[in-house]
Design an enzyme around this catalytic site. Structure first.
Site, mmCIF file in Angstrom:
data_model
loop_
_atom_site.group_PDB
_atom_site.id
_atom_site.type_symbol
_atom_site.label_atom_id
_atom_site.label_comp_id
_atom_site.label_asym_id
_atom_site.label_seq_id
_atom_site.Cartn_x
_atom_site.Cartn_y
_atom_site.Cartn_z
ATOM 1 N N HIS A 1 6.721 5.936 1.673
ATOM 2 C CA HIS A 1 7.538 4.809 1.234
ATOM 3 C C HIS A 1 8.471 5.214 0.093
ATOM 4 O O HIS A 1 9.652 4.845 0.064
ATOM 5 C CB HIS A 1 6.648 3.659 0.743
ATOM 6 C CG HIS A 1 5.776 3.058 1.795
ATOM 7 N ND1 HIS A 1 4.405 3.193 1.774
ATOM 8 C CD2 HIS A 1 6.062 2.313 2.896
ATOM 9 C CE1 HIS A 1 3.885 2.549 2.802
ATOM 10 N NE2 HIS A 1 4.865 2.023 3.505
ATOM 11 N N LYS B 1 7.951 8.227 11.336
ATOM 12 C CA LYS B 1 6.566 8.154 11.819
ATOM 13 C C LYS B 1 6.396 7.007 12.814
ATOM 14 O O LYS B 1 5.688 7.141 13.806
ATOM 15 C CB LYS B 1 5.589 7.977 10.651
ATOM 16 C CG LYS B 1 4.117 7.956 11.109
ATOM 17 C CD LYS B 1 3.174 7.713 9.949
ATOM 18 C CE LYS B 1 3.130 6.270 9.550
ATOM 19 N NZ LYS B 1 2.438 5.421 10.574
ATOM 20 N N HIS C 1 2.867 4.659 -0.418
ATOM 21 C CA HIS C 1 2.510 6.068 -0.564
ATOM 22 C C HIS C 1 3.800 6.876 -0.649
ATOM 23 O O HIS C 1 4.901 6.315 -0.704
ATOM 24 C CB HIS C 1 1.610 6.532 0.584
ATOM 25 C CG HIS C 1 2.125 6.180 1.951
ATOM 26 N ND1 HIS C 1 3.277 6.723 2.485
ATOM 27 C CD2 HIS C 1 1.658 5.327 2.903
ATOM 28 C CE1 HIS C 1 3.488 6.247 3.688
ATOM 29 N NE2 HIS C 1 2.538 5.384 3.972
ATOM 30 N N ALA D 1 0.858 -1.194 0.000
ATOM 31 C CA ALA D 1 0.000 0.000 0.000
ATOM 32 C C ALA D 1 0.891 1.240 0.000
ATOM 33 O O ALA D 1 0.753 2.134 0.831
ATOM 34 C CB ALA D 1 -0.969 -0.010 1.178
#
Length: 309
Positions: free
Chosen positions: A46, A167, A43, A41
């Site tokens: 990444h 994060k 984004h 997934a």
């Protein structure tokens, strides 16, 4: 991977053995490999890690693997976004070449993997002293699963450098300590959090948010901003900062109650050296972090204040 369309420049491996053959040739050519572990997934967060890896090394490899060992039985393993075609298309759009290992669960966990930790069989890795607090309070086996799968991938990929995003700051600290204590021959890089234009930290789980929930998804970011601003201008007393941020979140809960549910999981001001809570004045920098539920989506974020990992 039947039906998968592989764009030019993208190399996909399903087999650990085949991947290792490719990796051995890079070693023989005396070239370096940067590694980005992901659950897919992909984004912009990444992709920024891939960019950092490409800047530092001759080649870059990603793993895309939704790791069952880091999901509790009541968590979202079954619904976690799996977007392999979109992921490799995004890589091809932004990079002229990249290699991706997409292993099968049965190969990664040859002894099997039960959701219930008490029933699991095989080898697992724990990093004591850094895994039970903060995220580990409500997800007690999460970092056991993370440390286990990252140690497996570092053994498989054997990169010169590995890249993680800030994060997931506690994850970074756990992996940093594991690399040191287990003597993995790899340099760890912690890259800045990538955010949306309004400040929301990018996460694969952001796709769960409805349009109404997205409106309130900044509640944690804004609470952390409030703590940071007060720290810089008013007070360095950690309990006072936590109290102000908690009050801010509760106020937002009241404003949002007719549209969506907001639930505070935790707020923390912790020492970066041991992740212990600061109970008085902040003296040597800190990690301000927290987690909230907006609807059913759990969002995390953090600020490193006057400190660098």
């Amino acid at each position: 991977m039947n039906g998968l369309r592989i764009p030019p420049g993208i190399r996909i491996f399903n087999s650990i053995k085949d991947f290792r053959q490719w990796r051995r040739q890079i070693l023989l050519d005396r070239q370096t490999l940067g590694y980005v572990p992901t659950m897919g997934a992909l984004h912009r967060g990444h992709l920024s890690l891939v960019s950092a890896a490409k800047d530092a090394c001759d080649h870059v490899a990603l793993t895309i693997f939704v790791n069952p060992a880091q999901f509790a039985p009541n968590e979202d393993l079954g619904t976690y976004p799996r977007t392999l075609q979109a992921d490799i298309d995004a890589l091809a759009q932004h990079f002229d070449h990249a290699t991706v290992l997409v292993p099968q669960v049965k190969e990664m966990y040859p002894s099997g993997i039960e959701p219930d930790v008490s029933k699991q069989v095989g080898a697992f890795v724990e990093v004591k002293g850094f895994s039970h607090q903060l995220e580990g309070t409500t997800r007690p086996h999460f970092f056991r699963g993370v440390a286990t799968v990252v140690s497996k991938f570092l053994n498989i990929v054997e990169p010169e450098e590995v890249f993680f995003g800030q994060k997931d700051v506690q994850q970074c600290i756990v992996i940093q300590r594991m690399i040191r204590d287990m003597h993995f021959n790899v340099k760890m890089n912690i890259c800045p959090t990538v955010r949306e234009s309004d400040g929301l930290a990018m996460s694969s789980r952001n796709t769960y948010l409805t349009s109404i929930q997205r409106k309130y998804a900044l509640v944690l970011y804004n609470a952390l901003e409030l703590m940071k601003e007060m720290y810089e201008n008013t007070t360095k007393h950690a309990p006072t900062l936590i109290g102000a941020a908690t009050e801010f979140i509760h106020k937002t809960q009241q404003e949002a109650q007719t549209e969506c549910e907001i639930k505070l999981d935790y707020l923390s001001i912790a020492s970066p050296s041991n992740l212990c809570e600061v109970t008085g004045d902040i003296k040597d920098g800190c990690i301000m972090s927290g987690a909230v539920y907006v609807g059913k989506t759990r969002l995390i974020d953090n600020f490193m204040v006057d400190v660098k990992l």
